[in-house]
Design a protein around this motif. Structure first.
Motif, PDB file in Angstrom:
ATOM      1  N   SER A 179       0.950   5.148   0.252  1.00  0.00           N
ATOM      2  CA  SER A 179       0.126   6.283   0.676  1.00  0.00           C
ATOM      3  C   SER A 179       0.792   7.602   0.289  1.00  0.00           C
ATOM      4  CB  SER A 179      -0.084   6.249   2.198  1.00  0.00           C
ATOM      5  OG  SER A 179      -0.710   5.046   2.588  1.00  0.00           O
ATOM      6  N   ASN A 180       0.038   8.428  -0.425  1.00  0.00           N
ATOM      7  CA  ASN A 180       0.498   9.755  -0.867  1.00  0.00           C
ATOM      8  C   ASN A 180       1.623   9.694  -1.894  1.00  0.00           C
ATOM      9  OD1 ASN A 180      -1.295  11.434   0.527  1.00  0.00           O
ATOM     10  ND2 ASN A 180      -0.046  11.365   2.389  1.00  0.00           N
ATOM     11  N   THR A 186       0.861  -1.174   0.000  1.00  0.00           N
ATOM     12  CA  THR A 186       0.000   0.000   0.000  1.00  0.00           C
ATOM     13  C   THR A 186       0.900   1.226   0.000  1.00  0.00           C
ATOM     14  OG1 THR A 186      -1.763  -1.113   1.230  1.00  0.00           O
ATOM     15  CG2 THR A 186      -1.765   1.307   1.241  1.00  0.00           C
ATOM     16  N   THR A 218       4.688   0.430   9.121  1.00  0.00           N
ATOM     17  CA  THR A 218       4.571   1.542   8.172  1.00  0.00           C
ATOM     18  C   THR A 218       5.903   2.276   8.107  1.00  0.00           C
ATOM     19  OG1 THR A 218       2.205   1.817   8.627  1.00  0.00           O
ATOM     20  CG2 THR A 218       3.363   3.698   7.648  1.00  0.00           C
TER      21      THR A 218
END
Length: 309
Positions: free
Chosen positions: A72-73, A70, A110
């Motif tokens: 993100s941004n 994933t 993360t």
């Protein structure tokens, strides 16, 4: 406090590639070249889990538990600042304000993007740090991310899961890569070592190749001080780039006004480490595939040579 401070210093040195010493500076050739790193930086560069490595088919095991990523941004260009830098060893983009993060991919947490940079060769038969079945690529992209669970960069560096680095190979194409050209347009401003300039961010996923097929192993930084704190992900799908665009990298100069070329560390011993793959490819070690890729690289090299006359 002391360990956090040391860890912060180490990461900053990796991010900007400035000389560091257990006593010496470092280079890719000469007195402090790659063959001297283990001696000049014995605490880390002589370790048993060094990077890069050869991703050799007989050592790779398919792991169905390796999950999709994933990002993100990675497509967000608002509120994010980029600085394009010639750090004397490589071309690098440092991420300022804004947050770009990666999770999934069985990383176990993360990770936040701190910077990305490139390693390349003097011609298109070499340049990548990692190799596949002994085959090198013209260039390799590293997206360097730190583990957010520790709260800050310094504290993360004191742990074995401090960093996650995403690696992508480049392959020569007859077509210009428009996303890469956005980066290369800033190269006249960073021709000399130490030069930097602000640049307009672009969607990072537009530069990345496919993310479903990848290799995973535990290793370290590929420059001194070679700390073994990296979860490596090396993607199988290649980013396309033209020979003309590759030559733009080779025109950058270091702090001594020498061309920055062959800024890669040779592959290191695996020493019993496991290499896992997110995909199962029976033809991974196919001789025909290796011959085809080799012919492509040799052809691009001949074209590059002819272009110089």
């Amino acid at each position: 406090m002391a360990s956090s401070y040391f860890a912060l210093v180490v990461l900053l040195l990796y991010l900007v590639r400035t000389p560091f010493a257990e006593g010496a500076e470092w280079t890719y050739t000469g007195e402090h070249g790659v063959d001297q790193w283990a001696k000049d930086f014995p605490s880390y560069c002589s370790g048993q889990s060094q990077s890069p490595i050869d991703l050799e088919a007989s050592q790779v095991t398919y792991d169905s538990d390796l999950q999709p990523f994933t990002f993100s941004n990675f497509d967000n260009t608002n509120g994010i600042t980029w600085t394009l830098l010639n750090n004397g060893h490589a071309a690098q983009v440092s991420i300022g304000s804004g947050t770009m993060q990666v999770s999934g991919g069985s990383l176990g947490g993360t990770y936040q993007v701190a910077q990305f940079h490139f390693h390349w060769g003097s011609d298109s038969t070499k340049g990548s740090e990692h190799t596949v079945n002994g085959l090198a690529y013209p260039m390799e992209l590293h997206i360097v991310c730190f583990n957010t669970k520790y709260g800050n960069i310094g504290d993360s560096l004191a742990n074995p899961d401090a960093l996650a680095v995403l690696g992508f190979f480049f392959e020569i194409s007859s077509n210009t890569n428009p996303t890469m050209q956005k980066l290369l347009d800033g190269f006249p401003n960073i021709k000399y070592g130490g030069n930097q300039t602000s640049m307009t961010p672009f969607a990072l996923t537009n530069m990345m190749a496919g993310s479903s097929r990848y290799f995973r192993y535990r290793g370290g930084l590929t420059t001194p001080t070679c700390n073994e704190i990296v979860t490596w992900t090396v993607f199988r799908d290649t980013i396309k780039i033209s020979e003309t665009q590759m030559n733009a990298f080779r025109m950058l100069l270091d702090t001594q006004n020498n061309e920055i070329v062959n800024n890669y560390r040779p592959v290191q011993p695996l020493n019993g480490r496991s290499i896992r793959a997110s995909y199962d490819d029976e033809n991974f070690a196919s001789a025909s595939g290796l011959v085809f890729n080799s012919l492509v690289l040799v052809s691009s090299y001949l074209v590059s040579c002819m272009c110089r006359f």
